[in-house]
Design a protein around this motif. Structure first.
Motif, PDB file in Angstrom:
ATOM      1  N   LEU A 169       0.776  -1.045  -0.136  1.00 15.90           N
ATOM      2  CA  LEU A 169      -0.073   0.088  -0.112  1.00 15.90           C
ATOM      3  C   LEU A 169       0.692   1.232  -0.085  1.00 15.90           C
ATOM      4  CD1 LEU A 169      -2.865   1.237   0.282  1.00 15.90           C
ATOM      5  CD2 LEU A 169      -2.654   1.147   2.836  1.00 15.90           C
ATOM      6  N   GLN A 170       2.016   1.340   0.798  1.00 14.74           N
ATOM      7  CA  GLN A 170       2.783   2.396   0.883  1.00 14.74           C
ATOM      8  C   GLN A 170       3.584   2.721  -0.502  1.00 14.74           C
ATOM      9  OE1 GLN A 170       5.160   2.953   4.242  1.00 14.74           O
ATOM     10  NE2 GLN A 170       6.615   4.249   3.254  1.00 14.74           N
ATOM     11  N   MET A 171       4.019   1.498  -1.300  1.00 20.87           N
ATOM     12  CA  MET A 171       4.397   1.774  -2.581  1.00 20.87           C
ATOM     13  C   MET A 171       3.435   2.456  -3.480  1.00 20.87           C
ATOM     14  SD  MET A 171       6.431  -1.847  -2.830  1.00 20.87           S
ATOM     15  CE  MET A 171       6.770  -1.699  -4.742  1.00 20.87           C
ATOM     16  N   ASN A 172       2.214   1.944  -3.239  1.00 27.55           N
ATOM     17  CA  ASN A 172       1.107   2.591  -4.254  1.00 27.55           C
ATOM     18  C   ASN A 172       0.939   4.004  -3.887  1.00 27.55           C
ATOM     19  OD1 ASN A 172      -2.118   3.448  -4.333  1.00 27.55           O
ATOM     20  ND2 ASN A 172      -1.753   1.614  -5.851  1.00 27.55           N
ATOM     21  N   LEU A 173       0.874   4.347  -2.409  1.00 27.41           N
ATOM     22  CA  LEU A 173       0.710   5.851  -2.127  1.00 27.41           C
ATOM     23  C   LEU A 173       1.930   6.458  -2.713  1.00 27.41           C
ATOM     24  CD1 LEU A 173      -0.664   5.612   1.479  1.00 27.41           C
ATOM     25  CD2 LEU A 173      -1.860   6.348  -0.515  1.00 27.41           C
ATOM     26  N   GLU A 174       3.038   6.140  -2.804  1.00 25.93           N
ATOM     27  CA  GLU A 174       4.160   6.860  -3.167  1.00 25.93           C
ATOM     28  C   GLU A 174       4.324   7.462  -4.398  1.00 25.93           C
ATOM     29  OE1 GLU A 174       9.165   5.953  -3.346  1.00 25.93           O
ATOM     30  OE2 GLU A 174       7.865   4.372  -3.075  1.00 25.93           O
ATOM     31  N   HIS A 175       3.635   6.676  -5.328  1.00 26.66           N
ATOM     32  CA  HIS A 175       3.302   7.129  -6.803  1.00 26.66           C
ATOM     33  C   HIS A 175       2.241   8.345  -6.842  1.00 26.66           C
ATOM     34  CE1 HIS A 175       6.549   4.549  -8.455  1.00 26.66           C
ATOM     35  NE2 HIS A 175       5.924   3.688  -7.765  1.00 26.66           N
ATOM     36  N   ARG A 176       1.828   8.665  -5.644  1.00 26.40           N
ATOM     37  CA  ARG A 176       0.717   9.772  -5.753  1.00 26.40           C
ATOM     38  C   ARG A 176       1.372  11.034  -5.973  1.00 26.40           C
ATOM     39  NH1 ARG A 176      -4.921   7.490  -5.875  1.00 26.40           N
ATOM     40  NH2 ARG A 176      -4.519   5.484  -5.516  1.00 26.40           N
ATOM     41  N   ASP A 177       0.526  12.152  -6.530  1.00 25.79           N
ATOM     42  CA  ASP A 177       1.250  13.124  -6.932  1.00 25.79           C
ATOM     43  C   ASP A 177       1.656  14.083  -5.630  1.00 25.79           C
ATOM     44  OD1 ASP A 177      -1.300  13.925  -5.866  1.00 25.79           O
ATOM     45  OD2 ASP A 177      -1.960  14.937  -7.692  1.00 25.79           O
ATOM     46  N   PHE A 178       0.896  14.534  -4.502  1.00 27.02           N
ATOM     47  CA  PHE A 178       1.220  15.397  -3.488  1.00 27.02           C
ATOM     48  C   PHE A 178       0.714  14.603  -2.207  1.00 27.02           C
ATOM     49  CE2 PHE A 178       0.149  18.084  -7.157  1.00 27.02           C
ATOM     50  CZ  PHE A 178       1.423  18.385  -7.360  1.00 27.02           C
ATOM     51  N   THR A 179       1.631  14.835  -1.282  1.00 22.61           N
ATOM     52  CA  THR A 179       1.258  14.424  -0.061  1.00 22.61           C
ATOM     53  C   THR A 179      -0.184  14.380   0.602  1.00 22.61           C
ATOM     54  OG1 THR A 179       1.917  16.287   1.501  1.00 22.61           O
ATOM     55  CG2 THR A 179       3.720  14.721   0.894  1.00 22.61           C
ATOM     56  N   MET A 180      -0.801  15.500   0.090  1.00 19.06           N
ATOM     57  CA  MET A 180      -2.180  15.553   0.624  1.00 19.06           C
ATOM     58  C   MET A 180      -3.148  14.747   0.088  1.00 19.06           C
ATOM     59  SD  MET A 180      -3.438  19.275  -0.848  1.00 19.06           S
ATOM     60  CE  MET A 180      -3.102  19.627  -2.778  1.00 19.06           C
ATOM     61  N   ASN A 181      -2.737  14.228  -0.857  1.00 23.10           N
ATOM     62  CA  ASN A 181      -3.450  13.086  -1.675  1.00 23.10           C
ATOM     63  C   ASN A 181      -2.968  11.718  -1.488  1.00 23.10           C
ATOM     64  OD1 ASN A 181      -4.955  15.192  -2.913  1.00 23.10           O
ATOM     65  ND2 ASN A 181      -3.552  15.579  -4.531  1.00 23.10           N
ATOM     66  N   ALA A 182      -1.919  11.639  -0.535  1.00 24.91           N
ATOM     67  CA  ALA A 182      -1.316  10.191  -0.520  1.00 24.91           C
ATOM     68  C   ALA A 182      -1.889   9.812   0.755  1.00 24.91           C
ATOM     69  CB  ALA A 182       0.051  10.405  -0.869  1.00 24.91           C
ATOM     70  N   MET A 183      -2.768   9.891   1.165  1.00 24.30           N
ATOM     71  CA  MET A 183      -3.540   9.502   2.581  1.00 24.30           C
ATOM     72  C   MET A 183      -4.568   8.652   2.347  1.00 24.30           C
ATOM     73  SD  MET A 183      -3.561  13.024   4.811  1.00 24.30           S
ATOM     74  CE  MET A 183      -4.501  13.756   3.542  1.00 24.30           C
ATOM     75  N   THR A 184      -4.678   7.490   3.142  1.00 26.27           N
ATOM     76  CA  THR A 184      -5.701   6.481   2.915  1.00 26.27           C
ATOM     77  C   THR A 184      -6.600   6.167   4.167  1.00 26.27           C
ATOM     78  OG1 THR A 184      -6.360   4.359   1.896  1.00 26.27           O
ATOM     79  CG2 THR A 184      -4.330   4.600   3.094  1.00 26.27           C
TER      80      THR A 184
END
Length: 390
Positions: free
Chosen positions: A93-108
């Motif tokens: 899941l963290q690898m998936n989040l790492e490829h999001r654009d910005f930190t505010m959009n990399a939360m789940t």
């Protein structure tokens, strides 16, 4: 993370549905961000563990817009969900989040309500900061449109760009030449619609990103040090687009409007505003006929953009337009108390070409106050006109 709201409830119910089917899912991205910001949720994104085929089995009515990307659109509980997948054996899941654009959009958020925030998105939201996840340059290379998304979020949230993210946005060699114009247009429109659009546009102009647009919409040159107008002072999206085109293309603005994939109705209005401003560099001479032909709303739009171009703010000219509009006996030909059918009933043998001519005549007579907009008077005027001209 415990929030109320029907959209959020629908998202958590979907996670429960997935869990009952032994599939682990997470609410991710904008819905989490907007919930933290106490904003209305517009998009609900869910990521689930498993192969893409699992989406079809759980959501038979899902739509996959592109076979190249495992992204599925699922209507559910009155909302539209965007569902993606990742395979836990190949990606965490963290690898998936790492490829999001910005930190505010990399939360789940998990079904329990637990917030998973490995890159400090909530902290950046509290600091009103837009920061790329991990390597800013790498994130921009993955999708150069993220450069425009950065400015969109500046405009939408009135946040600031973190320094290394700003440097990555300005970096050469990561252009938008191969990006679809439709995607660029959507991001620019969101920039123009935001509450901090002037600040965002000023940063966009300073970044040099526009010089990397596709050739068909790239200006010959762009003054990166020019100050953006106070776009918040413009009340309609047509005015903002017109100003944007003047900033990019100057006297060639009219030529470039049709190169942008803006909705046809809006694009026509933008083109007309630019055309009128270009044809009247000293300002339009507004009179009864001009206000009537354009309509008062369009006249106000033209005048507002024209005043920005000339650098002369004159509220009296705007008041003059409104006064002329209020004094108009009719707003359009549809307001006439007779139409073509009335004329035909009175003169059944009249050639068709005369109908439009007579309606033009009646419209002008009423507009300039030479006759009242009354059915009997207008029909008498038609009869009199025909007796003189036939």
């Amino acid at each position: 993370m415990n929030r109320k709201g029907s959209a959020w409830s629908a998202a958590l119910e979907t996670l429960e549905f997935l869990e009952k089917n032994k599939v682990k899912g997470y609410v991710i991205g904008g819905a989490v961000r907007d919930t933290i910001l106490s904003r209305e949720i517009e998009d609900i994104d869910i990521v689930l563990e498993g192969a893409p085929d699992i989406v079809w089995s759980l959501f038979p009515h899902a739509v996959q817009p592109s076979s190249s990307f495992p992204v599925f659109i699922v209507p559910r509980h009155g909302y539209v969900f965007e569902i993606t997948t990742f395979h836990p054996d190949k990606e965490s899941l963290q690898m998936n989040l790492e490829h999001r654009d910005f930190t505010m959009n990399a939360m789940t958020v998990e079904i329990s309500g637990n917030l998973i925030d490995p890159y400090g998105g909530q902290s950046d939201i509290n600091r009103r900061l837009i920061r790329s996840v991990s390597s800013p340059l790498q994130r921009m290379k993955e999708d150069p449109l993220r450069k425009l998304r950065a400015f969109r979020f500046v405009s939408e949230f009135n946040f600031s760009l973190e320094e290394s993210t700003w440097q990555a946005v300005c970096a050469d060699g990561i252009g938008l030449q191969d990006t679809a114009k439709e995607r660029i247009q959507r991001e620019i429109e969101k920039i123009l619609e935001g509450k901090a659009c002037s600040r965002a546009l000023e940063l966009l102009l300073a970044s040099g990103v526009i010089s990397d647009f596709p050739d068909s919409i790239k200006p010959e040159y762009i003054l990166t040090n020019q100050k953006s107008p106070e776009l918040e002072d413009f009340s309609t999206i047509e005015e903002k687009w017109a100003v944007f085109f003047f900033l990019l293309y100057s006297e060639q603005a009219c030529c470039f409007v049709n190169s942008w994939p803006i909705k046809k109705r809006i694009r026509s209005r933008i083109h007309y505003i630019i055309k009128m401003c270009t044809a009247n560099p000293g300002g339009v001479n507004w009179d009864t006929e001009m206000v009537y032909q354009n309509g008062w709303r369009t006249a106000i739009q033209i005048e507002t953009v024209s005043q920005w171009l000339t650098g002369v703010q004159d509220n009296k000219r705007l008041e003059h337009i409104l006064n002329l509009a209020q004094s108009l006996p009719i707003v359009s030909r549809d307001d006439l108390q007779v139409d073509g059918r009335d004329i035909v009933r009175q003169h059944p043998c009249l050639p068709g070409r005369w109908i439009g001519y007579l309606l033009d005549y009646l419209e002008e007579e009423v507009l300039y106050g030479r006759t009242a907009n009354k059915r009997d008077e207008l029909l008498s005027l038609v009869k009199e006109k025909l007796s003189h001209e036939r």
